[in-house]
Design a protein around this motif. Sequence first.
Motif, mmCIF file in Angstrom:
data_model
loop_
_atom_site.group_PDB
_atom_site.id
_atom_site.type_symbol
_atom_site.label_atom_id
_atom_site.label_comp_id
_atom_site.label_asym_id
_atom_site.label_seq_id
_atom_site.Cartn_x
_atom_site.Cartn_y
_atom_site.Cartn_z
ATOM 1 N N ILE A 16 19.783 77.880 54.543
ATOM 2 C CA ILE A 16 18.492 77.093 53.552
ATOM 3 C C ILE A 16 18.817 75.413 52.781
ATOM 4 C CG2 ILE A 16 17.457 77.823 50.936
ATOM 5 C CD1 ILE A 16 19.603 80.529 50.832
ATOM 6 N N ALA A 17 17.793 75.300 53.159
ATOM 7 C CA ALA A 17 16.919 73.825 53.641
ATOM 8 C C ALA A 17 17.808 73.317 51.713
ATOM 9 C CB ALA A 17 16.222 73.720 54.024
ATOM 10 N N GLU A 18 18.178 72.311 51.942
ATOM 11 C CA GLU A 18 18.355 71.300 50.925
ATOM 12 C C GLU A 18 17.476 70.431 50.837
ATOM 13 O OE1 GLU A 18 22.773 72.244 48.950
ATOM 14 O OE2 GLU A 18 22.830 71.213 50.112
ATOM 15 N N GLY A 19 16.975 69.859 52.064
ATOM 16 C CA GLY A 19 16.584 68.797 52.512
ATOM 17 C C GLY A 19 16.215 68.597 53.969
ATOM 18 N N VAL A 20 15.556 68.518 53.983
ATOM 19 C CA VAL A 20 15.287 67.905 56.006
ATOM 20 C C VAL A 20 14.710 66.534 56.552
ATOM 21 C CG1 VAL A 20 12.609 68.689 57.599
ATOM 22 C CG2 VAL A 20 13.795 70.324 55.164
ATOM 23 N N VAL A 21 15.380 66.552 57.188
ATOM 24 C CA VAL A 21 15.129 65.022 58.187
ATOM 25 C C VAL A 21 13.867 65.348 59.143
ATOM 26 C CG1 VAL A 21 15.414 63.933 60.719
ATOM 27 C CG2 VAL A 21 17.169 64.729 58.716
ATOM 28 N N ARG A 22 12.585 64.354 58.860
ATOM 29 C CA ARG A 22 11.011 64.424 59.231
ATOM 30 C C ARG A 22 11.068 64.197 60.493
ATOM 31 N NH1 ARG A 22 8.487 61.230 55.083
ATOM 32 N NH2 ARG A 22 7.037 61.724 56.681
ATOM 33 N N ASP A 23 11.539 64.978 61.445
ATOM 34 C CA ASP A 23 11.371 63.896 63.273
ATOM 35 C C ASP A 23 10.147 64.879 63.739
ATOM 36 O OD1 ASP A 23 12.517 63.485 64.937
ATOM 37 O OD2 ASP A 23 14.021 64.277 65.679
ATOM 38 N N ASP A 24 9.457 65.562 62.852
ATOM 39 C CA ASP A 24 8.104 65.323 63.081
ATOM 40 C C ASP A 24 6.931 64.107 63.349
ATOM 41 O OD1 ASP A 24 5.676 66.389 61.643
ATOM 42 O OD2 ASP A 24 7.989 66.489 59.864
ATOM 43 N N GLY A 25 6.060 64.396 64.191
ATOM 44 C CA GLY A 25 4.990 63.871 64.270
ATOM 45 C C GLY A 25 3.594 64.144 62.606
ATOM 46 N N LEU A 26 3.521 65.440 62.801
ATOM 47 C CA LEU A 26 2.643 65.249 61.600
ATOM 48 C C LEU A 26 2.627 64.636 60.097
ATOM 49 C CD1 LEU A 26 -0.133 67.168 60.102
ATOM 50 C CD2 LEU A 26 1.476 68.606 59.859
ATOM 51 N N THR A 27 3.875 64.606 59.557
ATOM 52 C CA THR A 27 4.023 64.252 58.241
ATOM 53 C C THR A 27 4.090 62.895 58.071
ATOM 54 O OG1 THR A 27 6.440 64.161 58.305
ATOM 55 C CG2 THR A 27 5.466 66.612 57.614
ATOM 56 N N TYR B 281 1.097 61.814 56.976
ATOM 57 C CA TYR B 281 1.110 62.144 54.986
ATOM 58 C C TYR B 281 1.472 60.961 54.472
ATOM 59 C CZ TYR B 281 -1.390 66.496 55.419
ATOM 60 O OH TYR B 281 -2.185 67.588 56.060
ATOM 61 N N VAL B 282 3.098 60.399 54.720
ATOM 62 C CA VAL B 282 3.490 60.058 53.997
ATOM 63 C C VAL B 282 4.595 58.709 55.067
ATOM 64 C CG1 VAL B 282 3.168 60.938 51.882
ATOM 65 C CG2 VAL B 282 4.807 61.418 53.688
ATOM 66 N N PRO B 283 5.061 57.466 54.959
ATOM 67 C CA PRO B 283 6.433 57.100 55.462
ATOM 68 C C PRO B 283 7.160 58.043 55.798
ATOM 69 C CG PRO B 283 4.790 55.577 53.561
ATOM 70 C CD PRO B 283 4.740 57.091 53.850
ATOM 71 N N ALA B 284 7.828 58.040 56.952
ATOM 72 C CA ALA B 284 9.286 58.655 57.398
ATOM 73 C C ALA B 284 10.131 58.224 56.124
ATOM 74 C CB ALA B 284 9.864 57.842 58.025
ATOM 75 N N MET B 285 10.733 57.221 55.868
ATOM 76 C CA MET B 285 11.786 57.551 54.792
ATOM 77 C C MET B 285 11.091 58.110 52.922
ATOM 78 S SD MET B 285 10.552 53.479 53.067
ATOM 79 C CE MET B 285 10.360 52.289 54.893
ATOM 80 N N TYR B 286 9.681 58.883 53.103
ATOM 81 C CA TYR B 286 9.602 59.462 52.013
ATOM 82 C C TYR B 286 10.862 61.116 51.886
ATOM 83 C CZ TYR B 286 6.530 62.221 48.451
ATOM 84 O OH TYR B 286 5.966 63.342 47.928
ATOM 85 N N PRO B 287 10.999 61.417 50.819
ATOM 86 C CA PRO B 287 12.132 62.724 51.147
ATOM 87 C C PRO B 287 11.718 64.069 51.439
ATOM 88 C CG PRO B 287 11.890 61.657 49.210
ATOM 89 C CD PRO B 287 11.274 60.804 50.158
ATOM 90 N N ALA B 288 11.847 64.710 52.303
ATOM 91 C CA ALA B 288 11.450 65.858 52.040
ATOM 92 C C ALA B 288 12.701 67.000 52.079
ATOM 93 C CB ALA B 288 11.278 66.467 53.606
ATOM 94 N N VAL B 289 11.682 67.370 50.263
ATOM 95 C CA VAL B 289 12.970 68.168 49.608
ATOM 96 C C VAL B 289 12.489 69.834 48.513
ATOM 97 C CG1 VAL B 289 14.304 66.353 48.866
ATOM 98 C CG2 VAL B 289 12.906 66.759 47.504
ATOM 99 N N PRO B 290 13.052 70.876 48.428
ATOM 100 C CA PRO B 290 12.712 71.959 48.422
ATOM 101 C C PRO B 290 12.635 71.755 46.173
ATOM 102 C CG PRO B 290 14.956 72.017 48.290
ATOM 103 C CD PRO B 290 14.170 70.488 48.652
#
Length: 244
Positions: free
Chosen positions: A107-118, A121-130
Motif C-alpha cells: 500500500i503506497a504511502e507515497g509515490v516516486v513519480r518516475d513517469d512522463g504524464l504527471t 501536470y505539475v513539476p517533479a517536486m510535487y508530491p504524490a500522496v494518498p
Amino acid sequence: MSTTPQPHTQLTTAIQTDRAIIVGDPARVDRAAPLLTNAQRVADNREYRSVIGEYRGQRVLVMSTGIGAPSAGIGVEELKNVGIKKIIRVGSAGAMQAGIGLGQLIIAEGVVRDDGLTKQYVPAMYPAVPSFELMALAHKYAPQAEYGIVRSHDGFYMDNNAETEAYWSSYGIIGADMESGALLTIGRLRGLATLSILNNVVLYEGDLAAGVNRLVDGEALMAKGEEDSLRLALAILSDESLRA
C-alpha cells in the motif's frame, strides 16, 4: 459533472455513486463483479470496462484503465467528471525489497513519480500522496500489509532496468507499478480522495515475465492477493465513516 457519455470511459452521472475502484486489466473487472451485489455492466470501450454494484449497502463502480499512466490519467479525469470523489486503485506490483512475498499487499504511502504524464501536470517536486482518511482505513482493515513508498514508471523493457531498480531499492522503495503516481497526483489536483493497493506478483530481483505470466494464469498466491486487494478496497469504500 456530465450527463453525456465521457469520450473514453463512456460513463455518465447515471452511475449515481461518488466512489470507484480502478484496476488495470479489464478481466479484473469481471473477477470483481461476483464480489458485488446486483452487479451490472455499465460500459466497455477501449481499455475501459466498468461494472457497478453494491457492497455492504454501498454503491461502488469498478473500472479498468489499461496499462500505464496516460490511460489511468484519462480514467481519473473522466471519473471526476461524472461525480466520483473517492478512487482506490487495485493493481499489481513488483517488490523492490527482499522479503515481500507473492500475493502480499503493498500500500503506497507515497509515490516516486518516475513517469512522463504527471510532469505535464505539475513539476517533479510535487508530491504524490494518498488521502489520509483512506490510508487510515487501510491500516484499520489491513494492518499486516506492507506500507511504504512505491515507484511508478513507464516501461518494463529498458536496457538499464536492473540498475534502475537497484538504485531505487537502495532508497527503501518497496514496490513498483505504472499507474499509482498518476492516480495520486491527478486525484490530488482534482480534489479527489485516492489510495493505491497493490498485489505483489514479482519477487525482488525475480523474473518479471514469469511473475506476470503467473498472474495471468491465476496462480494461487497471486489470485488470493488479487481477491484480498479487491475486498480491502471494497471494505474501505463501504466503511461507515465515509457515509456522512
